[in-house]
Design a protein around this motif. Structure first.
Motif, mmCIF file in Angstrom:
data_model
loop_
_atom_site.group_PDB
_atom_site.id
_atom_site.type_symbol
_atom_site.label_atom_id
_atom_site.label_comp_id
_atom_site.label_asym_id
_atom_site.label_seq_id
_atom_site.Cartn_x
_atom_site.Cartn_y
_atom_site.Cartn_z
ATOM 1 N N MET A 8 0.877 -1.189 -0.036
ATOM 2 C CA MET A 8 -0.074 -0.037 -0.166
ATOM 3 C C MET A 8 0.776 1.282 0.034
ATOM 4 S SD MET A 8 -3.295 -0.197 -0.234
ATOM 5 C CE MET A 8 -3.930 1.370 0.676
ATOM 6 N N LYS A 9 2.137 1.162 0.056
ATOM 7 C CA LYS A 9 2.940 2.453 0.382
ATOM 8 C C LYS A 9 2.778 3.124 -0.968
ATOM 9 C CE LYS A 9 6.388 0.047 3.452
ATOM 10 N NZ LYS A 9 7.694 -0.305 3.781
ATOM 11 N N GLY A 10 2.430 4.418 -0.710
ATOM 12 C CA GLY A 10 2.250 5.413 -1.905
ATOM 13 C C GLY A 10 0.877 4.925 -2.515
ATOM 14 N N LYS A 11 0.151 4.186 -2.416
ATOM 15 C CA LYS A 11 -0.920 3.886 -3.273
ATOM 16 C C LYS A 11 -2.314 4.149 -2.438
ATOM 17 C CE LYS A 11 1.006 -0.298 -5.791
ATOM 18 N NZ LYS A 11 0.799 -1.294 -6.107
ATOM 19 N N GLN A 12 -3.230 4.669 -2.954
ATOM 20 C CA GLN A 12 -4.434 5.070 -2.422
ATOM 21 C C GLN A 12 -5.518 3.992 -2.477
ATOM 22 O OE1 GLN A 12 -5.216 8.629 -4.731
ATOM 23 N NE2 GLN A 12 -4.578 10.035 -3.167
ATOM 24 N N PHE A 13 -5.690 3.218 -3.472
ATOM 25 C CA PHE A 13 -6.479 2.114 -3.466
ATOM 26 C C PHE A 13 -5.788 0.631 -3.468
ATOM 27 C CE2 PHE A 13 -7.959 5.768 -5.801
ATOM 28 C CZ PHE A 13 -8.949 6.192 -5.041
ATOM 29 N N VAL A 14 -6.806 -0.298 -2.869
ATOM 30 C CA VAL A 14 -6.596 -1.677 -2.927
ATOM 31 C C VAL A 14 -7.319 -2.289 -4.094
ATOM 32 C CG1 VAL A 14 -6.840 -3.765 -1.650
ATOM 33 C CG2 VAL A 14 -6.371 -1.703 -0.372
ATOM 34 N N HIS A 15 -6.393 -3.198 -4.711
ATOM 35 C CA HIS A 15 -7.015 -4.010 -5.907
ATOM 36 C C HIS A 15 -7.485 -5.078 -5.203
ATOM 37 C CE1 HIS A 15 -7.590 -5.543 -9.888
ATOM 38 N NE2 HIS A 15 -6.656 -4.715 -10.378
ATOM 39 N N TRP A 16 -8.943 -4.936 -5.125
ATOM 40 C CA TRP A 16 -9.461 -6.297 -4.351
ATOM 41 C C TRP A 16 -9.748 -7.388 -5.313
ATOM 42 C CZ3 TRP A 16 -9.322 -5.664 0.525
ATOM 43 C CH2 TRP A 16 -9.383 -4.424 1.149
ATOM 44 N N ARG A 17 -9.773 -7.173 -6.435
ATOM 45 C CA ARG A 17 -10.011 -8.347 -7.437
ATOM 46 C C ARG A 17 -8.534 -9.069 -7.346
ATOM 47 N NH1 ARG A 17 -12.283 -7.450 -13.215
ATOM 48 N NH2 ARG A 17 -14.403 -6.927 -12.017
ATOM 49 N N LYS A 18 -7.541 -8.370 -7.624
ATOM 50 C CA LYS A 18 -6.415 -8.974 -7.488
ATOM 51 C C LYS A 18 -5.670 -9.668 -6.219
ATOM 52 C CE LYS A 18 -1.632 -7.815 -8.877
ATOM 53 N NZ LYS A 18 -0.488 -6.716 -9.457
ATOM 54 N N ILE A 19 -6.233 -8.893 -5.002
ATOM 55 C CA ILE A 19 -6.165 -9.623 -3.708
ATOM 56 C C ILE A 19 -6.537 -11.146 -3.877
ATOM 57 C CG2 ILE A 19 -6.693 -9.459 -1.554
ATOM 58 C CD1 ILE A 19 -4.332 -7.669 -2.033
ATOM 59 N N HIS A 20 -7.922 -10.942 -4.238
ATOM 60 C CA HIS A 20 -8.774 -12.232 -4.125
ATOM 61 C C HIS A 20 -8.312 -13.342 -5.080
ATOM 62 C CE1 HIS A 20 -11.488 -11.541 -1.105
ATOM 63 N NE2 HIS A 20 -11.661 -10.355 -1.468
ATOM 64 N N GLN A 21 -7.909 -12.868 -6.359
ATOM 65 C CA GLN A 21 -7.349 -13.846 -7.542
ATOM 66 C C GLN A 21 -5.973 -14.404 -6.768
ATOM 67 O OE1 GLN A 21 -7.088 -11.095 -10.789
ATOM 68 N NE2 GLN A 21 -9.040 -11.802 -11.584
ATOM 69 N N SER A 22 -5.135 -13.607 -6.338
ATOM 70 C CA SER A 22 -3.675 -14.211 -5.834
ATOM 71 C C SER A 22 -4.092 -15.080 -4.667
ATOM 72 C CB SER A 22 -2.727 -12.997 -5.492
ATOM 73 O OG SER A 22 -2.677 -12.013 -6.633
ATOM 74 N N ALA A 23 -5.034 -14.830 -3.763
ATOM 75 C CA ALA A 23 -5.368 -15.771 -2.608
ATOM 76 C C ALA A 23 -5.694 -17.080 -3.290
ATOM 77 C CB ALA A 23 -6.292 -15.321 -1.847
ATOM 78 N N GLN A 24 -6.747 -17.117 -4.324
ATOM 79 C CA GLN A 24 -7.184 -18.227 -5.071
ATOM 80 C C GLN A 24 -6.008 -19.105 -5.535
ATOM 81 O OE1 GLN A 24 -10.378 -19.342 -4.481
ATOM 82 N NE2 GLN A 24 -9.369 -21.142 -5.293
ATOM 83 N N GLN A 25 -5.105 -18.385 -6.194
ATOM 84 C CA GLN A 25 -3.835 -19.138 -6.718
ATOM 85 C C GLN A 25 -3.274 -19.939 -5.858
ATOM 86 O OE1 GLN A 25 -1.740 -16.176 -8.906
ATOM 87 N NE2 GLN A 25 -3.150 -16.146 -10.540
ATOM 88 N N VAL A 26 -3.035 -19.349 -4.419
ATOM 89 C CA VAL A 26 -2.288 -20.038 -3.423
ATOM 90 C C VAL A 26 -3.239 -21.169 -2.941
ATOM 91 C CG1 VAL A 26 -1.298 -19.716 -1.199
ATOM 92 C CG2 VAL A 26 -1.259 -17.770 -2.862
ATOM 93 N N LEU A 27 -4.288 -21.010 -2.858
ATOM 94 C CA LEU A 27 -5.217 -22.069 -2.409
ATOM 95 C C LEU A 27 -5.420 -23.355 -3.468
ATOM 96 C CD1 LEU A 27 -8.402 -20.218 -0.778
ATOM 97 C CD2 LEU A 27 -6.613 -21.632 0.338
ATOM 98 N N GLY A 28 -5.370 -22.592 -4.786
ATOM 99 C CA GLY A 28 -5.403 -23.669 -5.705
ATOM 100 C C GLY A 28 -4.215 -24.687 -5.885
ATOM 101 N N ARG A 29 -2.733 -24.078 -5.557
ATOM 102 C CA ARG A 29 -1.761 -24.717 -5.652
ATOM 103 C C ARG A 29 -1.686 -25.662 -4.319
ATOM 104 N NH1 ARG A 29 3.810 -21.564 -3.781
ATOM 105 N NH2 ARG A 29 5.381 -23.630 -3.359
#
Length: 505
Positions: free
Chosen positions: A112-133
């Motif tokens: 989040m350093k220097g950023k104003q918004f969280v990319h929620w879709r990317k957060i959940h996609q990344s988490a799903q990739q970990v769970l899928g692995r």
């Protein structure tokens, strides 16, 4: 693939009244799984907390790849690729965040350093990739407080491997897991090993260590006892090194037990929407009745319902022929029912309070003067009795419970009820996460309660425990009782058969 090693040399650390580690050496390599084992209080978890940066006041040296490194904070450890998953999962997760947010928490905080918004879709996609692995099916948008204990454990492991991980420390990871979930974890460990991750595996379940580990380090009383390849040691040798003595029979001999009396506790038609379906059980005086089943079968839900901890439960509970009205744990205690819960740190003890406060909390009335003022002399005497009779290892009665080992915390959770002198004692996975020596102490305590004519309900997912300690067993599956078995006429295979829903009519 070139292997990397981490080495800890002459590590010592002390806490008030306790010399926890005494010049301990530890060595582990990437691409291998290393069992770290010892009795409760041996120093295993403390050593790994040093490695993971949780404790910074130690003496000694740590190196990685032959080069000295400084680990004085969790940030230092994570920067070196050292991740740890603790046994008590609830303290490490944020219950009101989603699964995806918990898995990607480190990325969210540092990204989040220097950023104003969280990319929620990317957060959940990344988490799903970990769970899928991991081949784990948990919705990433689900809130963590809605998960089972086993699912929370998997989320923590997912968080660890979402980061660049060289060494993954797992502290009793299989304690809350079913057989199938444990197999999933072992598959993941083998995958991580093949990718060059080093696994440090703390467990009291010896068969698991022989299935998944390459090396073993044994500790006792804060010191190193032995390091070897695990294939060079028999299980009995490991136990003897842990205890410093030969282990006699694990389960108590109960030939001298009282003849079983009449039915004292009778439960009929116990229901709890989505959890229990028409459960009927009974216990005779002096009897130890087992509740068997896999994780999620309904054992904990049954224990909580009997203790008044589930407001949606309904059914008939009779004690000595009298129908009980139990709508809260307070009412259960007043009517002679005690529960030692599965999650001891969250529900069984006050970790930030002293041993003396925990031991006497359920029996305050008997430790007062004139019915209003707490007698410190009575409290000290009661605590001293429990510490002595249960063999609780603590510097003194004023020590905080959070500084005790898991086995000693469990003894405190049990000991407080001994001062109440209840009629019914309910044990929910009482030996989870404790060593073989502490297990034997707990078995003896349970057998002693039965010999005194108490009614004992003993829930466990370990088949060997049920065979070793009980008189009768109710096997649960999907919230209902599948089968009632006489312990001396059954075996682990039959219990497992009914635990998995076998022979459903």
């Amino acid at each position: 693939m070139e292997r990397l090693h981490v080495a800890m040399n002459n590590i010592s650390i002390s806490f008030p009244g306790v010399h926890a580690l005494k010049n301990v050496d530890f060595y582990s390599e990437t691409g291998r799984s290393h069992a770290l084992i010892g009795a409760n209080g041996a120093g295993k978890s403390t050593l790994m907390k040093v490695l993971s940066g949780a404790y910074n006041h130690y003496t000694g040296d740590i190196s990685m790849g032959g080069k000295g490194v400084s680990i004085r904070s969790p940030k230092d450890a994570k920067a070196l690729g050292i991740q740890i998953v603790y046994q008590e999962v609830d303290t490490a997760l944020i219950p009101n965040l989603t699964v995806g947010e918990n898995i990607m928490l480190e990325h969210m905080v540092h990204g989040m350093k220097g950023k104003q918004f969280v990319h929620w879709r990317k957060i959940h996609q990344s988490a799903q990739q970990v769970l899928g692995r991991m081949k784990i099916s948990i919705p990433t948008h689900k809130l963590v407080h809605e998960l089972s204990l086993a699912q929370k454990q998997m989320v923590l492991i997912a968080r660890s491997i979402a980061l660049e991980c060289r060494f993954l420390v797992l502290d009793e990871p299989t304690a809350p897991l079913s057989h199938s979930e444990t197999e999933q974890l072992f598959r993941l460990i083998r995958l991580l090993k093949s990718e060059g991750v080093g696994i440090i595996f703390i467990s009291h379940r010896l068969p698991e260590l022989y299935e998944i580990c390459d090396d073993i380090t044994i500790m006792r009383d804060g010191a190193l006892v032995l390091r070897d390849e695990i294939r060079n040691l028999e299980q009995q040798q490991v136990v003897e090194h842990m205890l410093g003595a030969k282990l006699d029979g694990q389960f108590p001999h109960r030939e001298s037990k009282l003849p079983l009396g009449e039915i004292g506790l009778a439960v009929k038609g116990l229901n709890d929407p989505g959890k229990l379906k028409d459960v009927n059980v009974h216990i005779r005086q002096g009897e130890i009745v087992g509740i068997g089943g896999l994780v999620g079968a309904g054992k904990t839900e049954l224990c909580r319902a009997l203790f008044g901890a589930s407001p949606t439960a309904s059914g008939e509970i009779r004690l000595h022929g009298k129908r009980l009205r139990i709508k809260s744990p307070h009412e259960a205690v007043r009517q002679g029912i005690a529960l030692v819960p599965e999650e001891r740190r969250r529900e069984g003890v006050f970790v930030e309070e002293s041993v003396i406060s925990n031991v006497t909390v359920a029996s305050l009335e008997s430790n007062t003067r004139w019915g209003h003022w707490i007698s410190t002399a009575k409290e000290r005497a009661a605590a001293a009795h429990i510490i002595s009779s249960l063999g609780v290892k603590t510097p003194n009665a004023q020590a905080k419970v959070r500084n005790l080992s898991g086995g000693n915390q469990q003894k405190i959770a049990i000991g407080k009820w001994l001062l109440v002198d209840a009629d019914v004692y309910i044990f929910d996975e009482p030996t989870k996460g404790v060593d073989v020596g502490a297990k034997r102490d707990i078995y003896n305590l349970v057998a002693d309660l039965a010999s005194r004519g108490k009614y004992v309900l003993y829930a466990s997912s370990e088949m060997s425990e049920l065979i070793g300690i009980t008189d009768r067993i109710y096997v649960m599956y999907d919230g209902t009782v599948m089968k009632e078995l006489q312990t001396d006429q059954t075996n682990e295979e039959e219990i497992l058969l009914y635990s998995t829903g076998g022979l459903i009519q």
